[in-house]
Design a protein around this motif. Sequence first.
Motif, PDB file in Angstrom:
ATOM      1  N   PRO A 128       0.924   2.638  32.464  1.00  0.00           N
ATOM      2  CA  PRO A 128       0.827   1.544  33.086  1.00  0.00           C
ATOM      3  C   PRO A 128       0.749   1.973  34.698  1.00  0.00           C
ATOM      4  O   PRO A 128       1.425   2.828  35.037  1.00  0.00           O
ATOM      5  N   HIS A 129       0.481   0.864  35.536  1.00  0.00           N
ATOM      6  CA  HIS A 129       0.079   1.070  36.931  1.00  0.00           C
ATOM      7  C   HIS A 129       1.318   0.335  37.674  1.00  0.00           C
ATOM      8  O   HIS A 129       1.018  -0.957  38.124  1.00  0.00           O
ATOM      9  N   PRO A 130       2.534   1.017  38.020  1.00  0.00           N
ATOM     10  CA  PRO A 130       3.426   0.306  38.954  1.00  0.00           C
ATOM     11  C   PRO A 130       2.703  -0.264  40.280  1.00  0.00           C
ATOM     12  O   PRO A 130       2.914  -1.049  40.772  1.00  0.00           O
ATOM     13  N   GLU A 131       2.076   0.537  40.934  1.00  0.00           N
ATOM     14  CA  GLU A 131       1.449   0.250  42.304  1.00  0.00           C
ATOM     15  C   GLU A 131       0.545  -0.945  42.147  1.00  0.00           C
ATOM     16  O   GLU A 131       0.221  -1.448  43.064  1.00  0.00           O
ATOM     17  N   ARG A 132       0.046  -1.416  40.882  1.00  0.00           N
ATOM     18  CA  ARG A 132      -0.727  -2.897  40.913  1.00  0.00           C
ATOM     19  C   ARG A 132       0.174  -4.016  40.719  1.00  0.00           C
ATOM     20  O   ARG A 132      -0.375  -5.059  40.399  1.00  0.00           O
ATOM     21  N   ALA A 133       1.477  -3.742  40.660  1.00  0.00           N
ATOM     22  CA  ALA A 133       2.450  -4.836  40.460  1.00  0.00           C
ATOM     23  C   ALA A 133       3.636  -4.673  41.552  1.00  0.00           C
ATOM     24  O   ALA A 133       4.902  -4.706  41.258  1.00  0.00           O
ATOM     25  N   ILE A 134       3.101  -4.944  42.800  1.00  0.00           N
ATOM     26  CA  ILE A 134       3.940  -4.971  43.946  1.00  0.00           C
ATOM     27  C   ILE A 134       3.963  -5.850  44.895  1.00  0.00           C
ATOM     28  O   ILE A 134       4.457  -6.162  46.081  1.00  0.00           O
ATOM     29  N   ASP A 135       3.157  -6.936  44.500  1.00  0.00           N
ATOM     30  CA  ASP A 135       2.893  -8.192  45.367  1.00  0.00           C
ATOM     31  C   ASP A 135       2.606  -9.529  44.483  1.00  0.00           C
ATOM     32  O   ASP A 135       1.808  -9.336  43.577  1.00  0.00           O
ATOM     33  N   VAL A 136       3.235 -10.436  44.813  1.00  0.00           N
ATOM     34  CA  VAL A 136       3.101 -11.709  43.985  1.00  0.00           C
ATOM     35  C   VAL A 136       1.752 -12.105  43.996  1.00  0.00           C
ATOM     36  O   VAL A 136       1.308 -12.898  42.785  1.00  0.00           O
ATOM     37  N   ALA A 137       1.069 -11.918  45.008  1.00  0.00           N
ATOM     38  CA  ALA A 137      -0.497 -12.385  45.030  1.00  0.00           C
ATOM     39  C   ALA A 137      -1.327 -11.602  43.939  1.00  0.00           C
ATOM     40  O   ALA A 137      -2.291 -12.194  43.540  1.00  0.00           O
ATOM     41  N   HIS A 138      -0.742 -10.494  43.446  1.00  0.00           N
ATOM     42  CA  HIS A 138      -1.501  -9.616  42.672  1.00  0.00           C
ATOM     43  C   HIS A 138      -1.163 -10.045  41.334  1.00  0.00           C
ATOM     44  O   HIS A 138      -1.279  -9.301  40.218  1.00  0.00           O
ATOM     45  N   GLY A 139      -0.204 -10.987  40.930  1.00  0.00           N
ATOM     46  CA  GLY A 139       0.322 -11.377  39.884  1.00  0.00           C
ATOM     47  C   GLY A 139       1.867 -10.783  39.355  1.00  0.00           C
ATOM     48  O   GLY A 139       2.373 -11.331  38.220  1.00  0.00           O
ATOM     49  N   GLY A 140       2.406 -10.049  39.950  1.00  0.00           N
ATOM     50  CA  GLY A 140       3.788  -9.843  39.973  1.00  0.00           C
ATOM     51  C   GLY A 140       4.260  -8.712  40.757  1.00  0.00           C
ATOM     52  O   GLY A 140       3.636  -7.931  41.457  1.00  0.00           O
ATOM     53  N   THR A 141       5.867  -8.536  40.880  1.00  0.00           N
ATOM     54  CA  THR A 141       6.301  -7.408  41.764  1.00  0.00           C
ATOM     55  C   THR A 141       7.129  -6.431  40.729  1.00  0.00           C
ATOM     56  O   THR A 141       8.099  -5.655  41.120  1.00  0.00           O
ATOM     57  N   ASP A 142       7.095  -6.442  39.359  1.00  0.00           N
ATOM     58  CA  ASP A 142       7.799  -5.534  38.474  1.00  0.00           C
ATOM     59  C   ASP A 142       7.591  -4.038  38.718  1.00  0.00           C
ATOM     60  O   ASP A 142       8.615  -3.461  38.606  1.00  0.00           O
ATOM     61  N   GLY A 143       6.655  -3.652  39.457  1.00  0.00           N
ATOM     62  CA  GLY A 143       6.621  -2.409  39.740  1.00  0.00           C
ATOM     63  C   GLY A 143       7.221  -1.780  40.932  1.00  0.00           C
ATOM     64  O   GLY A 143       7.312  -0.599  41.304  1.00  0.00           O
ATOM     65  N   LEU A 144       7.504  -2.730  41.888  1.00  0.00           N
ATOM     66  CA  LEU A 144       7.822  -2.460  43.152  1.00  0.00           C
ATOM     67  C   LEU A 144       9.124  -1.725  43.290  1.00  0.00           C
ATOM     68  O   LEU A 144       9.517  -0.658  43.919  1.00  0.00           O
ATOM     69  N   ARG A 145      10.042  -2.182  42.044  1.00  0.00           N
ATOM     70  CA  ARG A 145      11.483  -1.584  42.074  1.00  0.00           C
ATOM     71  C   ARG A 145      11.476   0.069  41.973  1.00  0.00           C
ATOM     72  O   ARG A 145      12.222   0.593  42.000  1.00  0.00           O
ATOM     73  N   LEU A 146      10.393   0.483  41.028  1.00  0.00           N
ATOM     74  CA  LEU A 146      10.307   1.799  40.757  1.00  0.00           C
ATOM     75  C   LEU A 146      10.166   2.523  42.161  1.00  0.00           C
ATOM     76  O   LEU A 146      10.873   3.622  42.378  1.00  0.00           O
ATOM     77  N   PHE A 147       9.285   2.211  43.124  1.00  0.00           N
ATOM     78  CA  PHE A 147       9.214   2.864  44.253  1.00  0.00           C
ATOM     79  C   PHE A 147      10.431   2.803  45.161  1.00  0.00           C
ATOM     80  O   PHE A 147      10.868   3.650  45.931  1.00  0.00           O
ATOM     81  N   GLU A 148      10.856   1.454  45.029  1.00  0.00           N
ATOM     82  CA  GLU A 148      12.117   1.350  45.883  1.00  0.00           C
ATOM     83  C   GLU A 148      13.229   2.148  45.566  1.00  0.00           C
ATOM     84  O   GLU A 148      14.034   2.783  46.266  1.00  0.00           O
TER      85      GLU A 148
END
Length: 221
Positions: free
Chosen positions: A194-214
């Motif tokens: 799965p692509h966490p980098e595609r889930a870092i912005d609410v405008a793109h559908g969600g931010t569940d991937g952002l915490r992995l990078f953080e």
Amino acid sequence: MKTAVIVFPGSNCDRDMAVALEQVTGRAPSMVWHRDTDLPDGVDFIALPGGFSYGDYLRSGAMAARSPILQAVTAAAARGVPVLGVCNGFQVLTEAQLLPGALMRNAGLNFICRTVGLTVENDRSLFTSAYQAGETLNIPVAHHDGNFFADSDTLDRIEGEGRVAFRYAETVNGSARNIAGVLNEAGNVLGMMPHPERAIDVAHGGTDGLRLFEAALRVLA
């Protein structure tokens, strides 16, 4: 904080990955071409992005795993530098033997492109410490060869060692034991389809991937 994205001929998620890293660190990553032999001095985090390196000839990731830059990536991983491989990057890491198992054609032989549920299995790694074990994330997938396979002994070993980072919450592509993400023994290399980098912005559908990078970059900081 110095980050790097490895770019292969056929990479198509390198810019997505770069945006995610710059959003978290405030600094654009170095884009490292596969023919380079050295990483930037003092690099703190390395990402292998999704795509179709070398057109997926032979096997997905097989040719990219023999690119000159992989020697430097392997040496950095051995020193403890965090390495994240997403989708094709996961395939490259298995082909380079930085992670166990292999990624085969999806069950049903269809390309799958949709958001899926992921269950967090290990919340103690540097990549997953911002999540809670058992938590369900919504992360996009986009792959044709995401069916994770390993022999029973290998599967038992990585499960027993807590090296399964994520599982699919449903059967997605036929992966053994619904495994979606795997860590190396040291815990500093993560491969996931799965692509966490595609889930870092609410405008793109969600931010569940952002915490992995953080989480990963907070540990480094």
